[in-house]
Design a protein around this motif. Sequence first.
Motif, PDB file in Angstrom:
ATOM      1  N   CYS A 282       0.846  -1.214   0.000  1.00 21.69           N
ATOM      2  CA  CYS A 282       0.000   0.000   0.000  1.00 21.69           C
ATOM      3  C   CYS A 282       0.879   1.261   0.000  1.00 21.69           C
ATOM      4  O   CYS A 282       0.500   2.296   0.566  1.00 21.69           O
ATOM      5  N   ALA A 283       2.069   1.163  -0.588  1.00 22.83           N
ATOM      6  CA  ALA A 283       3.024   2.285  -0.661  1.00 22.83           C
ATOM      7  C   ALA A 283       3.308   2.870   0.725  1.00 22.83           C
ATOM      8  O   ALA A 283       3.558   4.076   0.864  1.00 22.83           O
ATOM      9  N   GLY A 284       3.255   2.018   1.735  1.00 23.27           N
ATOM     10  CA  GLY A 284       3.532   2.488   3.103  1.00 23.27           C
ATOM     11  C   GLY A 284       2.385   3.265   3.722  1.00 23.27           C
ATOM     12  O   GLY A 284       2.506   3.766   4.838  1.00 23.27           O
ATOM     13  N   CYS A 287      -1.893   2.241   8.410  1.00 21.72           N
ATOM     14  CA  CYS A 287      -1.621   2.581   9.814  1.00 21.72           C
ATOM     15  C   CYS A 287      -0.900   1.440  10.507  1.00 21.72           C
ATOM     16  O   CYS A 287      -0.396   1.593  11.606  1.00 21.72           O
ATOM     17  N   LEU A 288      -0.847   0.265   9.871  1.00 18.71           N
ATOM     18  CA  LEU A 288      -0.138  -0.879  10.441  1.00 18.71           C
ATOM     19  C   LEU A 288       1.207  -1.115   9.754  1.00 18.71           C
ATOM     20  O   LEU A 288       1.872  -2.122  10.007  1.00 18.71           O
ATOM     21  N   ALA A 289       1.613  -0.207   8.890  1.00 15.62           N
ATOM     22  CA  ALA A 289       2.864  -0.391   8.146  1.00 15.62           C
ATOM     23  C   ALA A 289       4.065  -0.353   9.074  1.00 15.62           C
ATOM     24  O   ALA A 289       4.137   0.476   9.982  1.00 15.62           O
ATOM     25  N   GLY A 290       5.032  -1.244   8.830  1.00 19.33           N
ATOM     26  CA  GLY A 290       6.294  -1.188   9.562  1.00 19.33           C
ATOM     27  C   GLY A 290       7.056   0.050   9.130  1.00 19.33           C
ATOM     28  O   GLY A 290       7.202   0.319   7.937  1.00 19.33           O
ATOM     29  N   ALA A 291       7.540   0.838  10.096  1.00 17.57           N
ATOM     30  CA  ALA A 291       8.255   2.069   9.774  1.00 17.57           C
ATOM     31  C   ALA A 291       9.714   2.008  10.210  1.00 17.57           C
ATOM     32  O   ALA A 291      10.582   2.585   9.572  1.00 17.57           O
ATOM     33  N   VAL A 292       9.969   1.336  11.337  1.00 20.75           N
ATOM     34  CA  VAL A 292      11.338   1.230  11.859  1.00 20.75           C
ATOM     35  C   VAL A 292      11.602  -0.240  12.191  1.00 20.75           C
ATOM     36  O   VAL A 292      10.835  -0.855  12.931  1.00 20.75           O
ATOM     37  N   VAL A 293      12.678  -0.778  11.624  1.00 20.59           N
ATOM     38  CA  VAL A 293      13.080  -2.144  11.980  1.00 20.59           C
ATOM     39  C   VAL A 293      14.189  -2.049  13.022  1.00 20.59           C
ATOM     40  O   VAL A 293      15.208  -1.386  12.794  1.00 20.59           O
ATOM     41  N   LEU A 294      13.960  -2.671  14.164  1.00 18.89           N
ATOM     42  CA  LEU A 294      14.987  -2.729  15.202  1.00 18.89           C
ATOM     43  C   LEU A 294      15.676  -4.081  15.075  1.00 18.89           C
ATOM     44  O   LEU A 294      15.069  -5.128  15.335  1.00 18.89           O
ATOM     45  N   VAL A 338       6.642  13.171   1.543  1.00 18.43           N
ATOM     46  CA  VAL A 338       7.470  11.969   1.734  1.00 18.43           C
ATOM     47  C   VAL A 338       8.904  12.247   1.280  1.00 18.43           C
ATOM     48  O   VAL A 338       9.870  11.912   1.974  1.00 18.43           O
ATOM     49  N   VAL A 339       9.045  12.905   0.127  1.00 21.23           N
ATOM     50  CA  VAL A 339      10.395  13.244  -0.375  1.00 21.23           C
ATOM     51  C   VAL A 339      11.090  14.189   0.608  1.00 21.23           C
ATOM     52  O   VAL A 339      12.293  14.073   0.865  1.00 21.23           O
ATOM     53  N   GLY A 340      10.305  15.078   1.198  1.00 22.13           N
ATOM     54  CA  GLY A 340      10.861  15.996   2.212  1.00 22.13           C
ATOM     55  C   GLY A 340      11.466  15.218   3.377  1.00 22.13           C
ATOM     56  O   GLY A 340      12.537  15.556   3.881  1.00 22.13           O
ATOM     57  N   TYR A 341      10.784  14.153   3.784  1.00 22.48           N
ATOM     58  CA  TYR A 341      11.317  13.328   4.879  1.00 22.48           C
ATOM     59  C   TYR A 341      12.597  12.610   4.453  1.00 22.48           C
ATOM     60  O   TYR A 341      13.529  12.454   5.245  1.00 22.48           O
ATOM     61  N   ILE A 342      12.638  12.146   3.210  1.00 24.14           N
ATOM     62  CA  ILE A 342      13.861  11.457   2.744  1.00 24.14           C
ATOM     63  C   ILE A 342      15.035  12.446   2.778  1.00 24.14           C
ATOM     64  O   ILE A 342      16.117  12.138   3.278  1.00 24.14           O
ATOM     65  N   ASN A 343      14.776  13.671   2.290  1.00 17.22           N
ATOM     66  CA  ASN A 343      15.836  14.692   2.325  1.00 17.22           C
ATOM     67  C   ASN A 343      16.262  14.975   3.757  1.00 17.22           C
ATOM     68  O   ASN A 343      17.449  15.135   4.060  1.00 17.22           O
ATOM     69  N   ARG A 344      15.279  15.029   4.630  1.00 12.91           N
ATOM     70  CA  ARG A 344      15.560  15.315   6.042  1.00 12.91           C
ATOM     71  C   ARG A 344      16.441  14.214   6.661  1.00 12.91           C
ATOM     72  O   ARG A 344      17.368  14.498   7.408  1.00 12.91           O
ATOM     73  N   GLY A 345      16.122  12.956   6.301  1.00 14.61           N
ATOM     74  CA  GLY A 345      16.912  11.835   6.818  1.00 14.61           C
ATOM     75  C   GLY A 345      18.370  11.940   6.393  1.00 14.61           C
ATOM     76  O   GLY A 345      19.288  11.691   7.184  1.00 14.61           O
ATOM     77  N   GLU A 387       5.483  10.231  11.711  1.00 13.18           N
ATOM     78  CA  GLU A 387       4.840   9.305  10.780  1.00 13.18           C
ATOM     79  C   GLU A 387       5.041   9.832   9.360  1.00 13.18           C
ATOM     80  O   GLU A 387       4.589  10.930   9.043  1.00 13.18           O
ATOM     81  N   ILE A 388       5.703   9.051   8.515  1.00  9.16           N
ATOM     82  CA  ILE A 388       5.961   9.494   7.134  1.00  9.16           C
ATOM     83  C   ILE A 388       4.795   9.087   6.233  1.00  9.16           C
ATOM     84  O   ILE A 388       4.390   9.808   5.348  1.00  9.16           O
ATOM     85  N   PHE A 389       4.239   7.931   6.488  1.00  7.17           N
ATOM     86  CA  PHE A 389       3.095   7.406   5.726  1.00  7.17           C
ATOM     87  C   PHE A 389       3.415   7.297   4.232  1.00  7.17           C
ATOM     88  O   PHE A 389       2.657   7.710   3.359  1.00  7.17           O
ATOM     89  N   GLY A 390       4.585   6.732   3.978  1.00  5.25           N
ATOM     90  CA  GLY A 390       5.025   6.481   2.610  1.00  5.25           C
ATOM     91  C   GLY A 390       5.998   5.311   2.664  1.00  5.25           C
ATOM     92  O   GLY A 390       6.292   4.774   3.741  1.00  5.25           O
TER      93      GLY A 390
END
Length: 487
Positions: A282-284, A287-294, A338-345, A387-390
Amino acid sequence: MVVHTGVERLKNFVGGEWIDADAPTVGEVRNPATGEVIAEVPLGGAADVDRAARAARGAYDSWRRVPPVERARFLFQLKFLLEEHAEELARICTTENGKTLPESRGSVRRGIECVEVAAGAPSLLMGMAIEDVATGIDCESIRQPLGVFACIAPFNFPAMVPLWFYPFAVACGNTFVCKPSEQVPLSQRFIFGLIEEAGFPPGVLNLVNGGKDCVNAILAHPDIVGVSFVGSSPVAKHVYETAAAAGKRVQALGGAKNFLVVMPDADLDRALNAITESAYGCAGERCLAGAVVLTVGDSHDRVRRGLEERARNLKMGDGSNDETEMGPVISAAHRERVVGYINRGIEEGAELVVDGRPADAEGDGGYFVGPTLFDNVRPEMVIAQEEIFGPVLCLTQVNDLEQALDTIHAHPLANATSIFTTSGKHAREFKYNVEASMTGVNIGVAAPMSFFGFGGAKGSFFGDLKAHGREAFDFFTDKKIVISRWE
Ligand code: NAD
């Protein structure tokens, strides 16, 4: 914004009729895979909500008197029609939301399952009774409907999310006003056509289109006794506080930042497939999408290699094409976000392993962001907090399960989480201690089915009774206690 696009302008369904909205403004509905405008949606406000709420209030007194077994028959009819038109509905869902057809079909199935569970109302509405609470005095608890309920839905599951609510509400004898997301109103328009065909009495189920003004009118309307909300956490909090202050029942499901823990003893191949589906399905936008893998201990490098390979191989495209594995995000604005978050990262010093940012020539008008993978993400970074939601997945290495739990618990949101392990001890420790309410063990997307409650904890959920399952029968009824003495 007033636009004149020449495409169909949607109507509201009020009192059993399709009517023009009073709304002075309209928005555009676009196919996210192409950018094409596919409908105009009225952005309704107080007048439109008032009409719908009054129609629902007008229908309530007679609907609550319809025996539950007969109310359930309308739901059986709706279930039959949804089955008959499931493929058409899935295609509409893909066209307006962008997710792939298999993803849309799955979500339609989950929606139908809510109708199935709600049709069990004659059993699930039963109360309790006991004789002789004192000598000659009997006591019973009866579930009764409360009046008009409303739901306010997000863009990411256009067909399914409203079905979490109104089948249960009307099965309990309430009447209803549904407000879909203004970004994806077409699936509900289609379902309301089926509701009309199923023959529900006029006013029992009503549909109003709109955005923020429509929401605020729902929160303020005196005839609406309860509100179910699904969307981002800031809006969930606003809805919860405003509706509660107006004396309404509220369940407000908010946003998420879901952590997936991989233990060194995990069955890695299965875990990596599940994580890939969780993060990029679902392109991320789940609301149940994995966002961070530990990654715990020495699992890290193997996890990184496996996810990188899978992310690079995912086939992105128009969700209506059979070979597509990941569709676009919902809108141009969301793609920018979403691209803004990638740049931020990158600015924050995380290592960009797979870059999904669109190249200049890419897109063909669609809102595509490719699968993106970051490594060396520290918990305090914005990409690990918000939450990036992407389709952006972060990797963080931790020493042990305890540190993984501490990292999860330091986050204000707690919607879903999962652990991947072959150790029963680790699995038990995780499910016993973790705060998120939807918890998976070797599951990528820990989605409760319609006969269980659905909703998170902490900043991901405002209220106490969750969506669907038995809890829906609690949310949509009052439990009246009757104490009787017949001398
Ligand atoms: P959103 O909060 O922007 O919008 C949700 C609804 O609120 C829409 O109907 C919209 O019209 C309305 N709205 C938006 N801004 C508003 C405002 N300022 N005042 C009043 N109403 C407003 O959410 P979205 O972008 O449509 O959906 C994505 C979000 O939904 C994500 O945060 C996701 O995690 C969340 N979500 C949560 C769950 C869950 O079960 N917890 C399920 C699905 C989606």
